[in-house]
Write an enzyme that holds these catalytic residues in place. Structure first.
Site, PDB file in Angstrom:
ATOM      1  N   GLU A   1       0.840  -1.210   0.000  1.00  0.00           N
ATOM      2  CA  GLU A   1       0.000   0.000   0.000  1.00  0.00           C
ATOM      3  C   GLU A   1       0.874   1.258   0.000  1.00  0.00           C
ATOM      4  O   GLU A   1       0.745   2.138   0.846  1.00  0.00           O
ATOM      5  CB  GLU A   1      -0.972  -0.005   1.183  1.00  0.00           C
ATOM      6  CG  GLU A   1      -1.941  -1.174   1.099  1.00  0.00           C
ATOM      7  CD  GLU A   1      -3.168  -1.078   2.000  1.00  0.00           C
ATOM      8  OE1 GLU A   1      -3.224  -0.186   2.867  1.00  0.00           O
ATOM      9  OE2 GLU A   1      -4.082  -1.916   1.821  1.00  0.00           O
TER      10      GLU A   1
ATOM     11  N   GLU B   1      -4.851  -8.829  -0.074  1.00  0.00           N
ATOM     12  CA  GLU B   1      -5.642  -8.489   1.120  1.00  0.00           C
ATOM     13  C   GLU B   1      -7.093  -8.403   0.690  1.00  0.00           C
ATOM     14  O   GLU B   1      -7.439  -7.606  -0.189  1.00  0.00           O
ATOM     15  CB  GLU B   1      -5.192  -7.167   1.743  1.00  0.00           C
ATOM     16  CG  GLU B   1      -3.859  -7.255   2.455  1.00  0.00           C
ATOM     17  CD  GLU B   1      -3.467  -5.987   3.201  1.00  0.00           C
ATOM     18  OE1 GLU B   1      -4.353  -5.263   3.704  1.00  0.00           O
ATOM     19  OE2 GLU B   1      -2.254  -5.722   3.268  1.00  0.00           O
TER      20      GLU B   1
HETATM   21  O1  AHR Z   1      -5.163  -5.711   7.165  1.00  0.00           O
HETATM   22  C1  AHR Z   1      -5.094  -4.501   7.844  1.00  0.00           C
HETATM   23  C2  AHR Z   1      -4.435  -3.405   7.036  1.00  0.00           C
HETATM   24  O2  AHR Z   1      -5.235  -3.103   5.925  1.00  0.00           O
HETATM   25  C3  AHR Z   1      -3.096  -3.708   6.426  1.00  0.00           C
HETATM   26  O3  AHR Z   1      -2.059  -3.513   7.328  1.00  0.00           O
HETATM   27  C4  AHR Z   1      -3.010  -2.735   5.312  1.00  0.00           C
HETATM   28  O4  AHR Z   1      -2.207  -3.187   4.257  1.00  0.00           O
HETATM   29  C5  AHR Z   1      -4.454  -2.509   4.908  1.00  0.00           C
HETATM   30  O5  AHR Z   1      -4.769  -1.185   4.829  1.00  0.00           O
END
Ligand code: AHR
Length: 510
Positions: free
Chosen positions: A191, A314
């Site tokens: 990110e 994610e």
């Molecule tokens: O999963 C929680 C957070 O969500 C992670 O650290 C990040 O990559 C995303 O914003």
């Protein structure tokens, strides 16, 4: 109804006879559903690592070298194919050398993103990679790009994977590990448009190119930080910035979280919700298919040979924290709604298996849509756990294209497809997974299997209520149960897919 035209599978409104129908097509190509689509994610966040996975050798909680025995056993059953670590946002603050060597000499740091807690670094590179070996999973390491250096990253790669003699491999041996580990998956930043350094896409791309040219190893799959949701500008800019050097990245990541309300300040409760939030959650989770299509279309422009894969590293639900839990620990419960969310997403990922090679649910234990929750000595498997267990049969199976004619699930003046499905074949067994998003009615579905089968059986994950969940100290309400199929002939099956459920059918061909 929005018609979603997919490459492999497509769902259309029900036919003229008002019948829901799932047709399995002939397998025209050998598209494998990579087992890594069933991957997970573990971050130094809340009680995911400490308490969830690692309690230390001196803990009263039964453990194997500090790893919780109950969690290890449950994860082995789940056949976790790949595990991402150490973050997430934490990764771009993580200096791996803090987490090696004698534990009492490791420095403590402040976990700035997650609760401002002290991180004592007792779980580091060795502890993570040994854990992966213990549960039989592939590691996926996330390199610190936001606050780390190329040299630090290069050293980590050498420390972990090299069998040559060097200062880094000597250090590894001194720390007790003679042989290198096998690490194939390397994320270069996380990110980076946000917590990973707040970079503009063209700036990040240059940094990525710099890092990537030093991250070398046999069979490495390097992942470039992709967008959040539908940020097509990010994807377009970074792929332009690669300037045709597509071999610098084998994967592009995509992050998408399902929030019932879509509002980060008031996301909605994980347990206390009605049909409005049920509908909104399932509608929002289905948006991911549109985002996948948008990013794949851009990737196709820059990589017409489709060598670069999409890595959804994610995904999952994100609700308000459970009352009484710490800020920044992202603790939530997991209900029948999460089971259906998991089933829908996994069906979508399967259907794009020609381009999606990995997905990682956030996160494996105690954080967001976990498969496992722990509390002291206790551990529960969540409804999402059972959906992953149900869907395991798709790991490394061949995708069967499907055509799904489905009625809508209508709520107020909106609607979504009531059913989703995907199918695969392995060892003369056809596996079909189906979700029903409608919380109010069972749906009749005719399944045309396209092939003569000898026997059929079914399994189901559901609960009496949409808000049902597995709780500590109580019998698990939501587990995998047998599912009765209806009338069959050798190529067709009549099914009644119960309200708010996830179903697996297995058809034996031989
Ligand atoms: O999963 C929680 C957070 O969500 C992670 O650290 C990040 O990559 C995303 O914003």
């Amino acid at each position: 109804m929005k018609i979603l035209l997919l490459i492999i599978s497509f769902s259309v409104a029900v036919n003229l006879f008002g019948q829901n129908k799932l047709s399995l097509k002939a397998r025209t190509s050998n598209i494998k559903i990579e087992k890594e689509i069933y991957g997970h994610f573990s971050e130094h966040l809340g009680t995911c690592i400490y308490e969830g996975i690692y309690v230390g050798n001196d803990s009263e909680i039964p453990n194997i070298n500090g790893y919780r025995k109950d969690v290890v056993e449950a994860l082995k059953v789940l056949k976790v194919p790949v595990l991402r670590w150490p973050g997430g946002c934490f990764a771009d603050t993580y200096h791996w050398k803090d987490g090696i060597g004698p534990k009492n000499e490791r420095p403590s740091i402040v976990n700035v993103f997650w609760g401002g807690v002290t991180e004592d670094n007792s779980f580091g590179t060795h502890e993570f990679l040994n854990f992966c070996e213990l549960i039989g999973t592939e590691p996926y390491l996330s390199i610190n790009v936001g606050s780390g250096t190329v040299q630090e990253a290069r050293d980590w790669v050498e420390y972990v994977t090299s069998s040559n003699q060097s200062p880094m491999t000597d250090l590894r041996k001194k720390n007790g590990r003679e042989e290198p580990w096998e690490v194939k998956f390397w994320g270069i930043g996380n990110e980076n448009w946000g917590c990973g350094g707040d970079m503009a896409p063209d700036y990040y791309t240059n940094i990525f190119r710099n890092f990537s040219s030093y991250i070398k190893g046999s069979n490495f799959q390097k992942v470039i930080c992709g967008p959040s949701g539908n940020d097509v500008n990010w994807t377009e800019t970074i792929l332009t910035g690669l300037n045709k050097k597509m071999n610098l990245a084998q994967g592009l990541s995509l992050h998408y979280y399902t929030l019932p309300t879509g509002d980060w300040n008031k996301k909605g409760s994980s347990t206390n919700f009605g049909e409005d939030m049920w509908f909104a959650t399932l509608r929002n989770t289905m948006y991911i298919e549109d985002y996948i299509q948008q990013h794949l279309a851009i990737m196709d422009k820059y990589d017409p040979e489709k060598k670069m894969k999409l890595i959804v590293d994610e995904w999952g639900t994100w609700y308000d924290k459970l009352p009484g839990t710490k800020d920044g620990f992202l603790q939530q419960q997991n209900t029948v709604r999460d089971a259906v969310v998991a089933g829908i997403n996994l069906n979508i990922f399967n259907n794009y298996a020609d381009r999606i090679s990995m997905a990682n649910l956030a996160q494996i234990v105690n954080v967001l849509q976990s498969v496992i929750l722990t509390k002291g000595h206790q551990m529960i498997r969540t409804p999402t756990y059972y959906v992953f267990q149900l869907y395991n049969i798709h790991q490394d199976a061949f995708l069967i294209p499907t055509e799904l004619e489905t009625e809508k699930y209508e709520y107020n003046d909106e609607s979504i497809p009531a059913l989703t499905a995907s199918a695969s074949e392995k060892n003369d067994v056809i596996n079909v997974t189906i979700t029903n998003a409608n919380p109010n009615k069972a749906i009749s579905l005719k399944c045309d299997t396209g092939k003569v089968f000898k026997s059929i059986n079914g399994k189901i994950v559901t609960g009496d209520e949409i808000t049902d969940y597995n709780d500590f100290g109580k019998d698990e309400k939501i587990i995998i149960r047998d599912f009765k199929v209806g009338k069959t002939n050798s190529k067709e099956v009549d099914l009644e897919i119960p309200a708010h459920s996830v179903v697996l059918l297995q058809l034996k061909l031989e």
